[in-house]
Design a protein around this motif. Structure first.
Motif, PDB file in Angstrom:
ATOM      1  N   ARG A 279       4.280  -7.600   0.673  1.00  0.00           N
ATOM      2  CA  ARG A 279       3.702  -7.962  -0.336  1.00  0.00           C
ATOM      3  C   ARG A 279       4.347  -9.166  -1.120  1.00  0.00           C
ATOM      4  O   ARG A 279       5.375  -9.342  -1.076  1.00  0.00           O
ATOM      5  CB  ARG A 279       3.651  -6.611  -1.562  1.00  0.00           C
ATOM      6  N   ARG A 280       3.691 -10.056  -1.798  1.00  0.00           N
ATOM      7  CA  ARG A 280       4.022 -11.290  -2.082  1.00  0.00           C
ATOM      8  C   ARG A 280       5.362 -11.080  -3.115  1.00  0.00           C
ATOM      9  O   ARG A 280       6.492 -11.799  -3.031  1.00  0.00           O
ATOM     10  CB  ARG A 280       3.264 -12.210  -2.759  1.00  0.00           C
ATOM     11  N   GLU A 282       7.312  -8.498  -3.182  1.00  0.00           N
ATOM     12  CA  GLU A 282       8.438  -7.862  -2.796  1.00  0.00           C
ATOM     13  C   GLU A 282       9.264  -9.032  -1.902  1.00  0.00           C
ATOM     14  O   GLU A 282      10.626  -9.060  -1.995  1.00  0.00           O
ATOM     15  CB  GLU A 282       8.187  -6.802  -1.610  1.00  0.00           C
ATOM     16  N   LYS A 303       6.630  -0.623  -3.347  1.00  0.00           N
ATOM     17  CA  LYS A 303       5.579   0.068  -4.114  1.00  0.00           C
ATOM     18  C   LYS A 303       5.786   1.393  -4.093  1.00  0.00           C
ATOM     19  O   LYS A 303       5.429   2.037  -5.266  1.00  0.00           O
ATOM     20  CB  LYS A 303       4.230  -0.684  -3.716  1.00  0.00           C
ATOM     21  N   HIS A 362      -2.630 -12.327  -0.364  1.00  0.00           N
ATOM     22  CA  HIS A 362      -2.736 -11.030   0.120  1.00  0.00           C
ATOM     23  C   HIS A 362      -3.493 -10.927   1.214  1.00  0.00           C
ATOM     24  O   HIS A 362      -3.401 -10.194   2.317  1.00  0.00           O
ATOM     25  CB  HIS A 362      -3.334 -10.150  -1.228  1.00  0.00           C
ATOM     26  N   ARG A 365      -0.935 -10.568   4.177  1.00  0.00           N
ATOM     27  CA  ARG A 365      -0.698  -9.437   4.489  1.00  0.00           C
ATOM     28  C   ARG A 365      -1.664  -8.864   5.250  1.00  0.00           C
ATOM     29  O   ARG A 365      -1.270  -7.952   6.244  1.00  0.00           O
ATOM     30  CB  ARG A 365      -0.454  -8.699   3.308  1.00  0.00           C
TER      31      ARG A 365
END
Length: 438
Positions: A279-280, A282, A303, A362, A365
């Motif tokens: 995730r961006r 993270e 998360k 996203h 990802r």
């Protein structure tokens, strides 16, 4: 010398002339008209009407007030009222205490009813949090603030002043005024400017209502269900699930656009988003202390769980080593002591160069997951690397060790680089990387 206690018919003159000798602590002058009423005097010259009676064998004495504030007849009436309570077995002191408590509670209730959304919004931003997380995501917290902002500030980019956020009109409402009708009128007005933005603002405000309902002191002031009323919910726009992802044919152009970016930190960050599936937020908050070059692994905030550790692949390791160590963060920002925040502008330049119409961060990802499947990696391994909630579907998910994940991460990375036409030898981890002609 006056006696410490005597009984006469109280008059204005006797009240005026009554005094306490200096050798006594206090003296009383009892009224013959109202036997439970007395005038008390002290050596300091202070005079007070008092009530005295007996209840259940015990003496009850209460102060009524000073003669300056209580005319004689009013004091007599007060004493008679108190005596009636005693005669019925009621302690007037308890009645007075309850009345005082009721006044305090009434004042608190009035203060509570005057609380507005704007009074509690800062507290919500500080103390509120989403489910299963210790705090807001930085970007979501920033959006919450913008949604409720008054606007009128000079724009950071471009000319003019900022507009007020869609939640700003709700800030002036008292909590008890937030109901279905008010929210319906607000939503309809905001939806005329943009229904998707209004719907997102409504979702945020629902979170605020849920938080208020979870606080005992605010629970009775709020209608938690107001934002979910059918009159509003039926008019919400349909939710469109994003499916954007890089196609295999787009990889060469995407990598070429990324690698010519002038901001090398952003370039490395965007490539690592694709190659780790993180995730961006993270990845942006990754610190050097959590990168283990010796054992080839890195630890990310997660998360679902507090953290997750995944293999550090060769190409990503090489990207990390190319970055300067400006501060504690791998992807350091130009702001001292901070990490990179928003790379959408850099990504947009790369997409324009590659001729890719639209791809969110996203979407990178999502691309990792799809390209991982194309490479032949098990669904469970891909999910674990990405930090998805464990599932018993597909291959029968079971957690793997970092070493067990390593071959699959290497497989996915090799497939992405090969598809993109990237010449890279994992054994050498050469610093010079380039896109080769396909």
């Amino acid at each position: 010398m006056q006696k410490s206690s005597s009984r006469v018919r109280l008059t204005a003159g006797r009240i005026e002339s009554f005094a306490c000798p200096v050798e006594k602590a206090q003296v009383f002058l009892w009224d013959t008209d109202t036997p439970s009423l007395a005038l008390r005097a002290t050596p300091s010259g202070r005079k007070t009407f008092v009530f005295e009676s007996r209840l259940n064998g015990a003496t009850i004495r209460m102060s009524i007030g000073a003669p300056a504030d209580w005319p004689l007849e009013r004091a007599r009436s007060r004493a008679q009222t108190l005596k009636m309570l005693v005669d019925t077995g009621v302690d007037p002191r308890e009645v007075e205490r309850q009345q005082q408590a009721d006044k305090v509670q009434a004042a608190r209730d009035a203060a509570a009813r005057s609380l507005t959304v704007s009074d509690l919004w800062p507290t919500y931003l500080t103390e509120g949090r989403p489910k299963r997380r210790a705090a807001w995501k930085p970007r979501y917290l920033s959006d919450l603030k913008k949604m409720a902002s008054a606007g009128g500030e000079k724009k950071k980019r471009g000319l003019g002043l900022t507009r007020s956020g869609p939640l700003y009109p709700l800030q002036a409402l008292a909590l008890h005024e937030v109901n279905e009708d008010r929210l319906k009128a607000w939503y309809d007005a905001e939806a005329r400017s943009g229904e998707h933005q209004a719907a997102r603002a409504l979702m945020m405000f629902r979170g605020f209502l849920r938080w208020c309902a979870a606080q005992p002191k605010y629970r009775g002031l709020i209608d938690r269900a107001a934002g979910s009323a059918p009159a509003i919910a039926e008019n919400l726009p349909a939710t469109k699930r994003r499916t954007d992802a890089l196609e295999a044919a787009q990889l060469p152009g995407w990598f070429e656009g990324i690698q010519i970016l002038p901001n090398q930190t952003a370039a490395c960050y965007l490539q690592c988003l694709l190659l780790t599936g993180a995730r961006r937020e993270e990845l942006a908050a990754l610190r050097w202390a959590h990168v283990d070059f010796r054992w080839k692994r890195l630890t990310l905030a997660d998360k679902v769980d507090a953290t997750r550790t995944i293999p550090l692949s060769a190409y990503v390791s090489n990207l990390f080593k190319s970055l300067p160590r400006v501060n504690d963060f791998v992807f350091a920002s130009q702001v001292e002591g901070d990490h990179i925040k928003d790379t959408r502008a850099s990504h947009a330049k790369a997409l324009q160069h590659a001729g890719i119409e639209r791809l969110t961060l996203h979407g990178l990802r999502r691309s990792f997951s799809l390209l991982g499947e194309a490479a032949g990696a098990p669904a469970g391994a891909i999910a674990q690397v990405m930090g998805h909630k464990p599932s018993a579907t597909a291959e029968g998910y079971r957690p793997r060790s970092v070493d067990a994940l390593r071959p699959f991460v290497a497989l996915i990375e090799a497939h992405i680089l090969a598809t993109a036409g990237i010449a890279f030898d994992p054994a050498q981890e050469q610093p010079a990387l380039r896109v080769v002609a396909s």
